[in-house]
Design a protein around this motif. Structure first.
Motif, PDB file in Angstrom:
ATOM      1  N   ASP A 122      17.317   6.941  44.398  1.00  0.00           N
ATOM      2  CA  ASP A 122      16.944   7.922  45.412  1.00  0.00           C
ATOM      3  C   ASP A 122      15.993   8.956  44.822  1.00  0.00           C
ATOM      4  N   VAL A 123      15.486   9.822  45.701  1.00  0.00           N
ATOM      5  CA  VAL A 123      14.456  10.768  45.276  1.00  0.00           C
ATOM      6  C   VAL A 123      14.966  11.741  44.220  1.00  0.00           C
ATOM      7  N   TYR A 124      16.255  12.054  44.257  1.00  0.00           N
ATOM      8  CA  TYR A 124      16.810  13.009  43.291  1.00  0.00           C
ATOM      9  C   TYR A 124      16.870  12.397  41.892  1.00  0.00           C
ATOM     10  N   ALA A 125      17.349  11.162  41.810  1.00  0.00           N
ATOM     11  CA  ALA A 125      17.402  10.489  40.509  1.00  0.00           C
ATOM     12  C   ALA A 125      15.995  10.291  39.956  1.00  0.00           C
ATOM     13  N   ILE A 126      15.059   9.941  40.824  1.00  0.00           N
ATOM     14  CA  ILE A 126      13.679   9.711  40.392  1.00  0.00           C
ATOM     15  C   ILE A 126      13.059  11.000  39.863  1.00  0.00           C
ATOM     16  N   ARG A 127      13.254  12.087  40.586  1.00  0.00           N
ATOM     17  CA  ARG A 127      12.654  13.361  40.167  1.00  0.00           C
ATOM     18  C   ARG A 127      13.233  13.828  38.834  1.00  0.00           C
ATOM     19  N   TYR A 128      14.523  13.660  38.666  1.00  0.00           N
ATOM     20  CA  TYR A 128      15.183  14.027  37.411  1.00  0.00           C
ATOM     21  C   TYR A 128      14.674  13.159  36.264  1.00  0.00           C
ATOM     22  N   LEU A 129      14.558  11.869  36.511  1.00  0.00           N
ATOM     23  CA  LEU A 129      14.087  10.943  35.480  1.00  0.00           C
ATOM     24  C   LEU A 129      12.672  11.271  35.034  1.00  0.00           C
ATOM     25  N   MET A 130      11.818  11.617  35.984  1.00  0.00           N
ATOM     26  CA  MET A 130      10.436  11.947  35.621  1.00  0.00           C
ATOM     27  C   MET A 130      10.390  13.097  34.627  1.00  0.00           C
ATOM     28  N   ASP A 131      11.241  14.076  34.852  1.00  0.00           N
ATOM     29  CA  ASP A 131      11.271  15.223  33.948  1.00  0.00           C
ATOM     30  C   ASP A 131      11.827  14.826  32.593  1.00  0.00           C
ATOM     31  N   ARG A 132      12.929  14.101  32.581  1.00  0.00           N
ATOM     32  CA  ARG A 132      13.577  13.763  31.323  1.00  0.00           C
ATOM     33  C   ARG A 132      12.811  12.709  30.518  1.00  0.00           C
ATOM     34  N   LEU A 133      12.085  11.843  31.193  1.00  0.00           N
ATOM     35  CA  LEU A 133      11.265  10.844  30.492  1.00  0.00           C
ATOM     36  C   LEU A 133       9.857  11.355  30.206  1.00  0.00           C
ATOM     37  N   ASP A 134       9.570  12.563  30.709  1.00  0.00           N
ATOM     38  CA  ASP A 134       8.263  13.191  30.528  1.00  0.00           C
ATOM     39  C   ASP A 134       7.137  12.296  31.035  1.00  0.00           C
ATOM     40  N   VAL A 135       7.278  11.843  32.270  1.00  0.00           N
ATOM     41  CA  VAL A 135       6.270  10.999  32.893  1.00  0.00           C
ATOM     42  C   VAL A 135       6.040  11.483  34.323  1.00  0.00           C
ATOM     43  N   ASN A 136       4.810  11.452  34.773  1.00  0.00           N
ATOM     44  CA  ASN A 136       4.486  11.760  36.154  1.00  0.00           C
ATOM     45  C   ASN A 136       4.294  10.453  36.908  1.00  0.00           C
ATOM     46  N   ILE A 137       4.943  10.326  38.043  1.00  0.00           N
ATOM     47  CA  ILE A 137       4.776   9.152  38.890  1.00  0.00           C
ATOM     48  C   ILE A 137       4.169   9.617  40.205  1.00  0.00           C
ATOM     49  N   LEU A 138       3.072   9.001  40.578  1.00  0.00           N
ATOM     50  CA  LEU A 138       2.480   9.284  41.877  1.00  0.00           C
ATOM     51  C   LEU A 138       2.753   8.086  42.775  1.00  0.00           C
ATOM     52  N   PHE A 139       3.484   8.336  43.851  1.00  0.00           N
ATOM     53  CA  PHE A 139       3.839   7.270  44.789  1.00  0.00           C
ATOM     54  C   PHE A 139       2.827   7.209  45.924  1.00  0.00           C
ATOM     55  N   PHE A 140       2.529   5.992  46.346  1.00  0.00           N
ATOM     56  CA  PHE A 140       1.668   5.768  47.509  1.00  0.00           C
ATOM     57  C   PHE A 140       2.496   5.106  48.596  1.00  0.00           C
ATOM     58  N   ASP A 141       2.441   5.692  49.789  1.00  0.00           N
ATOM     59  CA  ASP A 141       3.220   5.210  50.920  1.00  0.00           C
ATOM     60  C   ASP A 141       2.381   4.231  51.720  1.00  0.00           C
ATOM     61  N   GLN A 142       2.766   2.963  51.703  1.00  0.00           N
ATOM     62  CA  GLN A 142       1.993   1.923  52.374  1.00  0.00           C
ATOM     63  C   GLN A 142       1.950   2.136  53.887  1.00  0.00           C
ATOM     64  N   TRP A 143       2.990   2.765  54.459  1.00  0.00           N
ATOM     65  CA  TRP A 143       3.007   2.945  55.906  1.00  0.00           C
ATOM     66  C   TRP A 143       1.881   3.854  56.387  1.00  0.00           C
ATOM     67  N   GLY A 144       1.429   4.749  55.552  1.00  0.00           N
ATOM     68  CA  GLY A 144       0.369   5.653  55.976  1.00  0.00           C
ATOM     69  C   GLY A 144      -0.886   5.554  55.142  1.00  0.00           C
ATOM     70  N   ASP A 145      -0.886   4.633  54.149  1.00  0.00           N
ATOM     71  CA  ASP A 145      -2.017   4.496  53.225  1.00  0.00           C
ATOM     72  C   ASP A 145      -2.382   5.854  52.618  1.00  0.00           C
ATOM     73  N   ARG A 146      -1.376   6.551  52.113  1.00  0.00           N
ATOM     74  CA  ARG A 146      -1.620   7.859  51.519  1.00  0.00           C
ATOM     75  C   ARG A 146      -0.564   8.154  50.465  1.00  0.00           C
ATOM     76  N   VAL A 147      -0.770   9.237  49.733  1.00  0.00           N
ATOM     77  CA  VAL A 147       0.235   9.612  48.740  1.00  0.00           C
ATOM     78  C   VAL A 147       1.516  10.010  49.450  1.00  0.00           C
ATOM     79  N   TYR A 148       2.639   9.774  48.770  1.00  0.00           N
ATOM     80  CA  TYR A 148       3.934  10.177  49.301  1.00  0.00           C
ATOM     81  C   TYR A 148       4.282  11.527  48.678  1.00  0.00           C
ATOM     82  N   CYS A 149       4.434  12.520  49.509  1.00  0.00           N
ATOM     83  CA  CYS A 149       4.591  13.898  49.039  1.00  0.00           C
ATOM     84  C   CYS A 149       6.037  14.252  48.744  1.00  0.00           C
ATOM     85  N   GLY A 150       6.226  15.184  47.829  1.00  0.00           N
ATOM     86  CA  GLY A 150       7.504  15.840  47.659  1.00  0.00           C
ATOM     87  C   GLY A 150       8.387  15.336  46.539  1.00  0.00           C
ATOM     88  N   VAL A 151       8.126  14.144  46.015  1.00  0.00           N
ATOM     89  CA  VAL A 151       9.001  13.579  44.986  1.00  0.00           C
ATOM     90  C   VAL A 151       8.399  13.755  43.600  1.00  0.00           C
TER      91      VAL A 151
END
Length: 219
Positions: A122-151
């Motif tokens: 889920d978004v909470y585990a993903i957001r926490y992991l990004m911080d602890r693994l020191d990696v930025n993930i940019l998600f793209f939402d196929q339903w709108g052909d755009r970046v997925y905001c907020g995570v």
């Protein structure tokens, strides 16, 4: 959650299958970027986020292995993350306090989901992991052909030069796939640095499109 838009119609790629990203997505974010950008298929067994993370970060030389071995690598990463990063409830709660998020899943609930290999990340585990693994993930939402905001952690004005950056497609709001750049020599690039022109461009567009979106808006 974001609502479905008039985006591209996609189906999950089979493991190790490769296909160009949708043309509308390319036109919006990747036009003029060096190289061609592709999706890479991973197993849709409920641990697709961890398969995607393994592919993006090159865990255990991921791309050199068979489909079955890749699936094992992703599941092993999931298990390792649970054992290494989700052992401290205080750290989990402290992280959300620093983020200004008062309502979030309990540490017990997150660990329970992690232990079940068919439970989605889920978004909470993903957001926490990004911080602890020191990696930025940019998600793209196929339903709108755009970046997925907020995570993802792309809201700052300037990228952290020390942090790795990876790109991920969210297919039908049910499956994750890594994106990669095919370089001129035929090699795959899945990790991007802060000074890469594509990351600079994506930061600018993410900040413009997502500046008012909070984690609770999409959770």
């Amino acid at each position: 959650m974001l609502q479905a838009g008039a985006g591209s119609s996609l189906t999950n790629l089979k493991p190790k299958q490769v296909k160009r990203i949708p043309k509308p997505l390319h036109a919006r974010y990747f036009n003029g970027a060096k190289g061609q950008f592709y999706r890479f298929g991973v197993s849709d067994d409920g641990s697709c986020f961890y398969h995607t993370l393994s592919a993006s970060l090159g865990v255990d030389d991921f791309h050199r292995h068979s489909k079955r071995a890749q699936q094992s690598i992703g599941r092993n990463l999931r298990r390792s993350i649970q054992e290494r990063l989700f052992t401290n409830a205080d750290d989990w709660n402290r992280f959300w306090t620093t983020q200004g998020v008062k309502s979030h899943p309990s540490h017990e609930e997150v660990v329970r989901k992690l232990k079940d290999p068919v439970q989605w990340a889920d978004v909470y585990a993903i957001r926490y992991l990004m911080d602890r693994l020191d990696v930025n993930i940019l998600f793209f939402d196929q339903w709108g052909d755009r970046v997925y905001c907020g995570v993802e952690n792309f809201k700052v004005e300037s990228p952290d030069p020390k942090r790795k950056h990876v790109l991920v497609m969210w297919v039908n709001h049910a499956h994750f796939e890594p994106l990669f750049r095919m370089k001129g020599d035929g090699s795959m690039q899945t990790i991007f640095t802060a000074d890469d022109d594509i990351i600079k461009n994506l930061y600018r567009k993410y900040h413009a499109e997502c500046k008012d979106v909070k984690l609770h808006d999409v959770a």
